[in-house]
Design a protein around this motif. Structure first.
Motif, mmCIF file in Angstrom:
data_model
loop_
_atom_site.group_PDB
_atom_site.id
_atom_site.type_symbol
_atom_site.label_atom_id
_atom_site.label_comp_id
_atom_site.label_asym_id
_atom_site.label_seq_id
_atom_site.Cartn_x
_atom_site.Cartn_y
_atom_site.Cartn_z
ATOM 1 N N LEU A 44 -34.205 59.364 -155.961
ATOM 2 C CA LEU A 44 -33.189 60.408 -156.105
ATOM 3 C C LEU A 44 -33.423 61.527 -155.089
ATOM 4 C CD1 LEU A 44 -32.976 60.806 -160.007
ATOM 5 C CD2 LEU A 44 -31.477 59.483 -158.515
ATOM 6 N N LYS A 45 -34.673 61.920 -154.936
ATOM 7 C CA LYS A 45 -34.989 62.961 -153.954
ATOM 8 C C LYS A 45 -34.642 62.491 -152.545
ATOM 9 C CE LYS A 45 -39.011 65.004 -154.475
ATOM 10 N NZ LYS A 45 -40.468 65.168 -154.757
ATOM 11 N N GLY A 46 -34.862 61.192 -152.283
ATOM 12 C CA GLY A 46 -34.537 60.642 -150.972
ATOM 13 C C GLY A 46 -33.041 60.654 -150.705
ATOM 14 N N VAL A 47 -32.241 60.331 -151.730
ATOM 15 C CA VAL A 47 -30.779 60.376 -151.586
ATOM 16 C C VAL A 47 -30.337 61.791 -151.215
ATOM 17 C CG1 VAL A 47 -28.599 60.242 -152.873
ATOM 18 C CG2 VAL A 47 -30.322 58.443 -153.125
ATOM 19 N N CYS A 48 -30.908 62.765 -151.897
ATOM 20 C CA CYS A 48 -30.541 64.159 -151.619
ATOM 21 C C CYS A 48 -31.023 64.601 -150.238
ATOM 22 C CB CYS A 48 -31.118 65.070 -152.705
ATOM 23 S SG CYS A 48 -30.398 64.809 -154.330
ATOM 24 N N ALA A 49 -32.244 64.223 -149.904
ATOM 25 C CA ALA A 49 -32.788 64.601 -148.607
ATOM 26 C C ALA A 49 -31.961 64.005 -147.472
ATOM 27 C CB ALA A 49 -34.244 64.155 -148.497
ATOM 28 N N GLU A 50 -31.511 62.777 -147.652
ATOM 29 C CA GLU A 50 -30.688 62.144 -146.625
ATOM 30 C C GLU A 50 -29.378 62.897 -146.434
ATOM 31 O OE1 GLU A 50 -28.821 57.717 -145.567
ATOM 32 O OE2 GLU A 50 -30.171 57.994 -147.276
ATOM 33 N N LEU B 142 -23.729 71.623 -160.009
ATOM 34 C CA LEU B 142 -22.733 70.584 -159.767
ATOM 35 C C LEU B 142 -21.881 70.217 -160.982
ATOM 36 C CD1 LEU B 142 -24.854 68.093 -157.620
ATOM 37 C CD2 LEU B 142 -23.241 69.845 -156.821
ATOM 38 N N ALA B 143 -22.254 70.662 -162.183
ATOM 39 C CA ALA B 143 -21.584 70.173 -163.386
ATOM 40 C C ALA B 143 -20.087 70.429 -163.365
ATOM 41 C CB ALA B 143 -22.201 70.807 -164.628
ATOM 42 N N GLN B 144 -19.686 71.620 -162.910
ATOM 43 C CA GLN B 144 -18.267 71.964 -162.975
ATOM 44 C C GLN B 144 -17.422 71.202 -161.962
ATOM 45 O OE1 GLN B 144 -20.839 73.866 -161.985
ATOM 46 N NE2 GLN B 144 -20.153 75.737 -160.969
ATOM 47 N N PHE B 145 -18.076 70.483 -161.058
ATOM 48 C CA PHE B 145 -17.342 69.747 -160.031
ATOM 49 C C PHE B 145 -17.340 68.236 -160.272
ATOM 50 C CE2 PHE B 145 -19.271 73.487 -157.868
ATOM 51 C CZ PHE B 145 -18.105 74.217 -157.735
ATOM 52 N N ALA B 146 -18.189 67.755 -161.171
ATOM 53 C CA ALA B 146 -18.306 66.316 -161.405
ATOM 54 C C ALA B 146 -16.966 65.724 -161.832
ATOM 55 C CB ALA B 146 -19.363 66.043 -162.468
ATOM 56 N N GLY B 147 -16.662 64.538 -161.325
ATOM 57 C CA GLY B 147 -15.398 63.898 -161.658
ATOM 58 C C GLY B 147 -15.435 62.408 -161.377
ATOM 59 N N ALA B 148 -14.320 61.762 -161.640
ATOM 60 C CA ALA B 148 -14.244 60.310 -161.486
ATOM 61 C C ALA B 148 -13.918 59.885 -160.064
ATOM 62 C CB ALA B 148 -13.195 59.740 -162.448
ATOM 63 N N GLN B 149 -13.445 60.810 -159.248
ATOM 64 C CA GLN B 149 -13.034 60.484 -157.895
ATOM 65 C C GLN B 149 -14.069 60.969 -156.883
ATOM 66 O OE1 GLN B 149 -10.290 58.605 -157.491
ATOM 67 N NE2 GLN B 149 -10.015 58.673 -159.727
ATOM 68 N N ALA B 150 -14.213 60.214 -155.794
ATOM 69 C CA ALA B 150 -15.084 60.637 -154.701
ATOM 70 C C ALA B 150 -14.529 61.936 -154.105
ATOM 71 C CB ALA B 150 -15.143 59.547 -153.644
ATOM 72 N N PRO B 151 -15.406 62.830 -153.674
ATOM 73 C CA PRO B 151 -16.864 62.687 -153.566
ATOM 74 C C PRO B 151 -17.628 63.229 -154.772
ATOM 75 C CG PRO B 151 -16.194 64.670 -152.423
ATOM 76 C CD PRO B 151 -14.939 64.069 -153.004
ATOM 77 N N PHE B 152 -16.994 63.291 -155.926
ATOM 78 C CA PHE B 152 -17.610 63.937 -157.077
ATOM 79 C C PHE B 152 -18.090 62.939 -158.127
ATOM 80 C CE2 PHE B 152 -14.064 66.515 -155.425
ATOM 81 C CZ PHE B 152 -14.822 67.485 -154.777
ATOM 82 N N ASP B 153 -18.215 61.666 -157.736
ATOM 83 C CA ASP B 153 -18.467 60.600 -158.693
ATOM 84 C C ASP B 153 -19.861 59.996 -158.630
ATOM 85 O OD1 ASP B 153 -18.003 59.607 -156.166
ATOM 86 O OD2 ASP B 153 -16.977 57.806 -156.870
ATOM 87 N N SER B 154 -20.683 60.422 -157.696
ATOM 88 C CA SER B 154 -22.037 59.874 -157.580
ATOM 89 C C SER B 154 -22.931 60.912 -156.920
ATOM 90 C CB SER B 154 -22.050 58.590 -156.741
ATOM 91 O OG SER B 154 -21.805 58.874 -155.374
ATOM 92 N N LEU B 155 -24.231 60.744 -157.089
ATOM 93 C CA LEU B 155 -25.163 61.710 -156.515
ATOM 94 C C LEU B 155 -25.074 61.727 -154.995
ATOM 95 C CD1 LEU B 155 -27.407 63.764 -156.873
ATOM 96 C CD2 LEU B 155 -29.053 61.875 -156.884
ATOM 97 N N ALA B 156 -25.034 60.559 -154.388
ATOM 98 C CA ALA B 156 -24.979 60.504 -152.926
ATOM 99 C C ALA B 156 -23.726 61.199 -152.406
ATOM 100 C CB ALA B 156 -25.017 59.053 -152.455
ATOM 101 N N LYS C 210 -39.612 65.451 -168.720
ATOM 102 C CA LYS C 210 -40.456 64.457 -168.056
ATOM 103 C C LYS C 210 -39.898 64.093 -166.683
ATOM 104 C CE LYS C 210 -41.969 62.475 -172.467
ATOM 105 N NZ LYS C 210 -41.943 61.291 -173.351
ATOM 106 N N ALA C 211 -38.582 63.968 -166.609
ATOM 107 C CA ALA C 211 -37.949 63.670 -165.322
ATOM 108 C C ALA C 211 -38.171 64.808 -164.334
ATOM 109 C CB ALA C 211 -36.454 63.425 -165.526
ATOM 110 N N SER C 212 -38.105 66.036 -164.820
ATOM 111 C CA SER C 212 -38.346 67.191 -163.947
ATOM 112 C C SER C 212 -39.738 67.119 -163.350
ATOM 113 C CB SER C 212 -38.174 68.493 -164.737
ATOM 114 O OG SER C 212 -36.845 68.652 -165.179
ATOM 115 N N ARG C 213 -40.706 66.792 -164.166
ATOM 116 C CA ARG C 213 -42.072 66.678 -163.656
ATOM 117 C C ARG C 213 -42.168 65.586 -162.609
ATOM 118 N NH1 ARG C 213 -44.744 69.456 -161.886
ATOM 119 N NH2 ARG C 213 -44.672 70.806 -163.714
ATOM 120 N N HIS C 214 -41.497 64.445 -162.834
ATOM 121 C CA HIS C 214 -41.518 63.363 -161.842
ATOM 122 C C HIS C 214 -40.823 63.766 -160.549
ATOM 123 C CE1 HIS C 214 -42.067 60.160 -165.226
ATOM 124 N NE2 HIS C 214 -43.229 60.638 -164.800
ATOM 125 N N LEU C 215 -39.891 64.700 -160.643
ATOM 126 C CA LEU C 215 -39.186 65.188 -159.452
ATOM 127 C C LEU C 215 -39.958 66.304 -158.752
ATOM 128 C CD1 LEU C 215 -35.573 65.251 -160.908
ATOM 129 C CD2 LEU C 215 -36.318 63.867 -158.947
#
Length: 327
Positions: A157-163, A105-119, A218-223
């Protein structure tokens, strides 16, 4: 940038079994030669590596036991899928289901929706048919401090993605890994990668970056993930071309320093059971198999140092991306 995790101590890559995307189906046939045959049935495999918000180059493949992911060009994916149909569905050798594709996702991240938040961006990726997303450690998508200390937050975070209909495949620390080791010649270019408070302070930037990469482990392990991906940074890259002649020992010292910076980070990965998969990339000290092996030797054969395989860069470097898998 999404790619493969290869362990440096693989005994025989030709005997690895494959799993698509997030762990779906185990293949009965040796992988690389089968993939080579599949790609070979399609003239012009990997001729282009253009990518846009409507079209990704990637078909995501995981390798069981080695926990490796590979992204293949869509130019080659039809041949691979044809082989998969023949080898798995027709022969009944699958032990699960095919999943994927996934997207970085890095190359698509931006300030405008839909590229501005994980959801938002997860929903966008799912709407294009993707099943997995590789998330950069960007504040728009993840609070790394919280993720490193709270499994509950990671479950959210996993729940946001799963949804949205996707799964997290890996966390990416390309930017942070880059800042672990920056040659002074490139410091002005990379300065913008650091937090504003650290601009113009390369030593503090490297310390901050190392801490962020460890947090991501550490975050990876929690995920529930066992690998993160990123860059190695570069101290020797300005001396790639052997003119003017390099002083004796310069490259050795550069890799020695790179190892000194990364060894504690890799040790921290060992503590949490997560691999760090370096994307072999021009501009990084780890740019091919030889430089990766030099680095692995410098860190004492560390078991957490792996490869994030991206064939697009191999094309630009005029390297045989399929032979690399066999080797």
């Amino acid at each position: 940038m999404c790619g493969t995790r290869f362990r440096h101590n693989s005994d025989n890559l030709g005997e690895m079994r494959g799993i698509f995307a997030t762990g779906g189906c185990v293949l009965s046939a040796p992988l690389p030669r089968q993939l080579r045959a599949a790609c070979g049935r399609r003239a012009g495999a990997f001729p282009l590596f253009s990518e846009s918000r409507k079209h990704s180059i990637s078909l995501f493949l995981r390798i069981s036991e080695r926990k490796t992911g590979i992204h293949f060009s869509w130019k080659c994916s039809n041949g691979i899928l044809e082989w998969m149909r023949e080898e798995i569905f027709m022969t009944g050798t699958a032990k699960g289901g095919i999943k994927g594709p996934a997207i970085f996702l890095a190359q698509f991240a931006g300030a405008q929706a839909p590229f501005d938040s994980l959801a938002n961006i997860a929903g966008w990726a799912a709407g294009l048919g993707y099943k997995g997303i590789q998330i950069p450690c960007d504040p728009r998508f993840i609070d790394l401090d919280r993720a490193a200390t709270s499994k509950d937050y990671c479950d959210e975070l996993k729940g946001v993605c799963a949804e949205a209909g996707v799964e997290i495949t890996e966390l990416s620390t390309h930017i942070q890994g880059q800042l672990v080791a920056v040659h002074p010649a490139y410091a002005p270019q990379f300065d913008a990668f650091a937090p504003e408070a650290l601009r113009g302070r390369p030593v503090e930037q490297a310390e901050w970056a190392a801490g962020e990469v460890v947090k991501a482990a550490k975050a990876s392990r929690h995920l529930g993930l066992d690998v993160q991906v990123g860059f190695s940074g570069a101290l020797a890259w300005p001396y790639l071309y052997p003119w003017p002649q390099r002083p004796a020992g310069l490259v050795e010292e550069a890799f020695g320093e790179l190892a000194r910076r990364w060894k504690p980070i890799l040790d921290a990965h060992e503590d949490v059971g997560v691999d760090y998969a370096y994307e072999l990339h021009p501009g990084e000290d780890l740019m091919d198999g030889t430089s990766f092996e030099r680095f692995v030797e410098a860190v004492g054969g560390h078991g957490r140092a792996c490869i994030n395989y991206d064939p697009s860069h191999f094309v630009l470097q005029q390297l045989d991306y399929l032979e690399f898998i066999d080797i």
